[in-house]
Design an enzyme around this catalytic site. Sequence first.
Site, short mmCIF file in Angstrom:
data_model
loop_
_atom_site.label_atom_id
_atom_site.label_comp_id
_atom_site.label_asym_id
_atom_site.label_seq_id
_atom_site.Cartn_x
_atom_site.Cartn_y
_atom_site.Cartn_z
N CYS A 130 0.82 -1.22 0.00
CA CYS A 130 0.00 0.00 0.00
C CYS A 130 0.85 1.26 0.00
O CYS A 130 0.42 2.31 -0.48
CB CYS A 130 -0.94 0.02 1.20
N HIS A 150 -3.90 7.29 2.76
CA HIS A 150 -4.21 5.97 2.21
C HIS A 150 -5.63 5.60 2.64
O HIS A 150 -6.02 5.82 3.79
CB HIS A 150 -3.21 4.96 2.75
N ASN A 197 -10.07 -0.39 -0.49
CA ASN A 197 -8.62 -0.23 -0.39
C ASN A 197 -7.99 -0.75 -1.69
O ASN A 197 -8.02 -1.95 -1.96
CB ASN A 197 -8.12 -1.01 0.82
O1 UT7 Z 1 -3.87 -1.27 3.52
C1 UT7 Z 1 -3.15 -1.82 4.59
C2 UT7 Z 1 -3.73 -1.39 5.80
N1 UT7 Z 1 -4.93 -2.14 6.12
C3 UT7 Z 1 -5.61 -1.73 7.14
O2 UT7 Z 1 -5.23 -0.76 7.70
C4 UT7 Z 1 -6.78 -2.53 7.64
C5 UT7 Z 1 -6.86 -2.36 9.14
N2 UT7 Z 1 -7.89 -3.09 9.82
C6 UT7 Z 1 -9.20 -2.80 9.71
O3 UT7 Z 1 -9.58 -1.97 8.94
C7 UT7 Z 1 -10.16 -3.47 10.65
O4 UT7 Z 1 -9.43 -4.14 11.67
C8 UT7 Z 1 -11.11 -4.47 9.96
C9 UT7 Z 1 -12.09 -3.72 9.08
C10 UT7 Z 1 -10.33 -5.47 9.15
C11 UT7 Z 1 -11.91 -5.23 11.02
O5 UT7 Z 1 -12.65 -4.29 11.81
P1 UT7 Z 1 -12.65 -4.42 13.39
O6 UT7 Z 1 -13.51 -3.36 13.90
O7 UT7 Z 1 -11.21 -4.44 13.83
O8 UT7 Z 1 -13.36 -5.80 13.60
P2 UT7 Z 1 -12.82 -7.06 14.42
O9 UT7 Z 1 -11.74 -7.74 13.67
O10 UT7 Z 1 -12.58 -6.65 15.83
O11 UT7 Z 1 -14.11 -7.99 14.39
C12 UT7 Z 1 -15.30 -7.67 15.15
C13 UT7 Z 1 -16.36 -8.69 14.84
C14 UT7 Z 1 -15.86 -10.14 14.95
O12 UT7 Z 1 -16.90 -10.93 15.47
P3 UT7 Z 1 -16.91 -11.35 17.01
O13 UT7 Z 1 -15.65 -12.11 17.22
O14 UT7 Z 1 -16.95 -10.07 17.79
O15 UT7 Z 1 -18.16 -12.15 17.12
C15 UT7 Z 1 -15.62 -10.51 13.50
O16 UT7 Z 1 -15.74 -11.91 13.29
O17 UT7 Z 1 -16.82 -8.53 13.50
C16 UT7 Z 1 -16.75 -9.79 12.83
N3 UT7 Z 1 -16.49 -9.52 11.41
C17 UT7 Z 1 -17.46 -9.32 10.52
N4 UT7 Z 1 -18.81 -9.32 10.64
C18 UT7 Z 1 -19.54 -9.06 9.54
C19 UT7 Z 1 -15.29 -9.40 10.78
N5 UT7 Z 1 -15.50 -9.14 9.48
C20 UT7 Z 1 -16.82 -9.07 9.29
C21 UT7 Z 1 -17.64 -8.84 8.17
N6 UT7 Z 1 -18.98 -8.83 8.35
N7 UT7 Z 1 -17.13 -8.58 6.94
#
Ligand code: UT7
Length: 333
Positions: A118, A260, A290
Amino acid sequence: MNKPSLYQAEIVGTGIYLPEKVLTNADLEKSLDTSDEWIFTRTGIQERRIAQKDESSSTLGAHAARNALIQAGMTPEELDLIIMCTSTPDVLYPSTACFVQKILAASKAAAYDISAVCSGFVFGLSIAEQYIKCGRYENIMVIGAEVNSRIMDWTDRTTCILFGDGAGAALLKRTERGETVGILSTHIYSDGNYTDTLMVPGGIGREPVNHEAVDSKMYCLKMSGQSTFKMAVKRMTEVSRECLAFNGLSTEDVDLVVPHQANRRIIETIAGKLEVSIDKFFINIHKYGNTSAASIPIALHEARESGKIQPGNLCLLTVLGAGLTWGAAAIRW
Ligand code: UT7
């Protein structure tokens, strides 16, 4: 770090190209345990573009580069160098840049790829800046192009909802307008201790192509989302401050931040930490998701086209990507 320079580099043209096919959150709801509501509130993304079968990073990148040349009123033959920033190259080798050079018929240009994922475009900008500032080259095309859809695990809802395909390009030219305009400085960093945070583990070197690797989806992107999120906030904030301080500037001097586009919440958190109004951040993640190395040049182009960047404005670019790699650039238009 000493400020160079014999010459100064400025961006004289930008261009983009996005594949026509749109994949909406509603489309993803049909095949994944996810929802438009979750994706939009957690990321800011509404839709992304997906390349057609006959499209690749070189074809998208060449379109974007051609548009940048048209905007600058220049021809491909005037290019001295093409720097292709991509983590989804057409083939292992030759470089995707060489395919672009052929498509453009940029006969005089040397062409090579760089891999900073990225952060690729800011790293490419930094390389181009040095060539121009030391007097080696006059006209350099920096392209960020990706077909992220080809390395997605479409059953993994934690990653495949985030990424999209696209390309952006910036044409850098030696300027005689003095050293207070153009690329004021670039600042790039890497930390290999975090290689596991965001990775496509399958590859010809470490894991030659075999059935087991394909079955276990080793050729797909794997990400530790939360740690990437935290590092993005920390490093992008830090390097933004460093970049401004290096130029004797403060956040109040910034007219537009072009960050970004990985997650709207990352951008909002950085805005809070820098104490810069979110209105001064250009955001188009809702349309494209992204697009990795293409994210900043696409946003930069759309910011210019929408009139958000005017002559004399100060623009700050900031990014974090796999590696980890991160960086920032200050540009006076
Ligand atoms: O370009 C390089 C840089 N990339 C980034 O900077 C990406 C950085 N990370 C992120 O943007 C975020 O961490 C994500 C968007 C990937 C994830 O968001 P989050 O708020 O950190 O969610 P999380 O991983 O804490 O997950 C929360 C919940 C989980 O369920 P439980 O364990 O609480 O029951 C996940 O399983 O959301 C669930 N979950 C989803 N639910 C519905 C994860 N992905 C999804 C989804 N739809 N697509």
